[in-house]
Design an enzyme around this catalytic site. Structure first.
Site, PDB file in Angstrom:
ATOM      1  N   HIS A  24      53.553  53.556  41.547  1.00 38.52           N
ATOM      2  CA  HIS A  24      51.714  52.647  40.469  1.00 38.52           C
ATOM      3  C   HIS A  24      52.542  51.932  40.409  1.00 38.52           C
ATOM      4  O   HIS A  24      53.422  50.875  40.106  1.00 38.52           O
ATOM      5  CB  HIS A  24      52.127  53.075  39.318  1.00 38.52           C
ATOM      6  CG  HIS A  24      51.263  53.085  38.854  1.00 38.52           C
ATOM      7  ND1 HIS A  24      49.801  53.207  38.743  1.00 38.52           N
ATOM      8  CD2 HIS A  24      51.453  51.625  37.890  1.00 38.52           C
ATOM      9  CE1 HIS A  24      49.262  51.938  37.916  1.00 38.52           C
ATOM     10  NE2 HIS A  24      49.898  51.400  36.869  1.00 38.52           N
ATOM     11  N   HIS A  38      45.394  48.847  45.288  1.00 37.13           N
ATOM     12  CA  HIS A  38      44.528  49.569  46.724  1.00 37.13           C
ATOM     13  C   HIS A  38      43.678  48.476  48.088  1.00 37.13           C
ATOM     14  O   HIS A  38      43.850  47.530  47.103  1.00 37.13           O
ATOM     15  CB  HIS A  38      43.550  50.708  46.442  1.00 37.13           C
ATOM     16  CG  HIS A  38      42.645  49.812  45.251  1.00 37.13           C
ATOM     17  ND1 HIS A  38      43.020  50.070  44.104  1.00 37.13           N
ATOM     18  CD2 HIS A  38      41.211  49.326  45.403  1.00 37.13           C
ATOM     19  CE1 HIS A  38      41.786  49.656  43.416  1.00 37.13           C
ATOM     20  NE2 HIS A  38      40.840  48.878  44.361  1.00 37.13           N
TER      21      HIS A  38
END
Ligand code: AMP
Ligand code: ZN
Length: 123
Positions: A46, A109
């Site tokens: 993350h 992303h």
């Protein structure tokens, strides 16, 4: 990050249409595709935004970017040649960062957006 939707996708707690997976990365189709081919590449670790990366993330960023042409090819939007020998195909590569960058999901992303564009009369 317990509340992160992309971490839940990595953990397979939320289904996704996976196009690639290895130890460090997951790629899956965007649920609201903006083009015939639209998938996301994420690090399994993350990281909230591109602006949260530091020197330690350089290898991850490099590998993630290097996956783009390979997966684009596999998903049908890589570069090729048309009948006249001109370059064809291709895709957009996009990283939205922060509110002004239009980022909705705060897990780093890369969007890969491409595929045939019949409305352009090219194919
Ligand atoms: P961004 O604005 O760059 O944060 O884009 C987030 C993207 O994630 C959007 O294009 C969404 O359609 C996509 N998205 C959100 N939830 C999911 C999900 N569960 N599966 C696949 N894509 C998703
Ligand atoms: Zn996450």
């Amino acid at each position: 990050m317990s509340n992160c939707i992309f971490c839940k996708i990595v953990a397979k707690q939320i289904p996704s249409s996976v196009v690639y997976e290895d130890e460090e990365f997951l790629a899956f189709k965007d649920i609201h595709p903006a083009a015939p081919v639209h998938f996301l590449i994420i690090p399994k670790q993350h990281v909230e935004t591109l602006s949260d990366t530091a020197a330690e993330h350089v290898p991850v960023l490099g590998k993630m970017l290097a996956l783009v042409p390979r997966l684009a090819q596999e998903q049908g939007c890589g570069l090729g040649k048309d009948a006249e020998g001109n370059v064809s195909g291709g895709y957009k590569t996009l990283i939205n960062t922060g509110p002004d960058g239009g980022q909705e999901v705060y897990h780093l992303h890369i969007h890969v957006i491409g595929g045939p564009q019949p409305w352009r009369g090219q194919r």
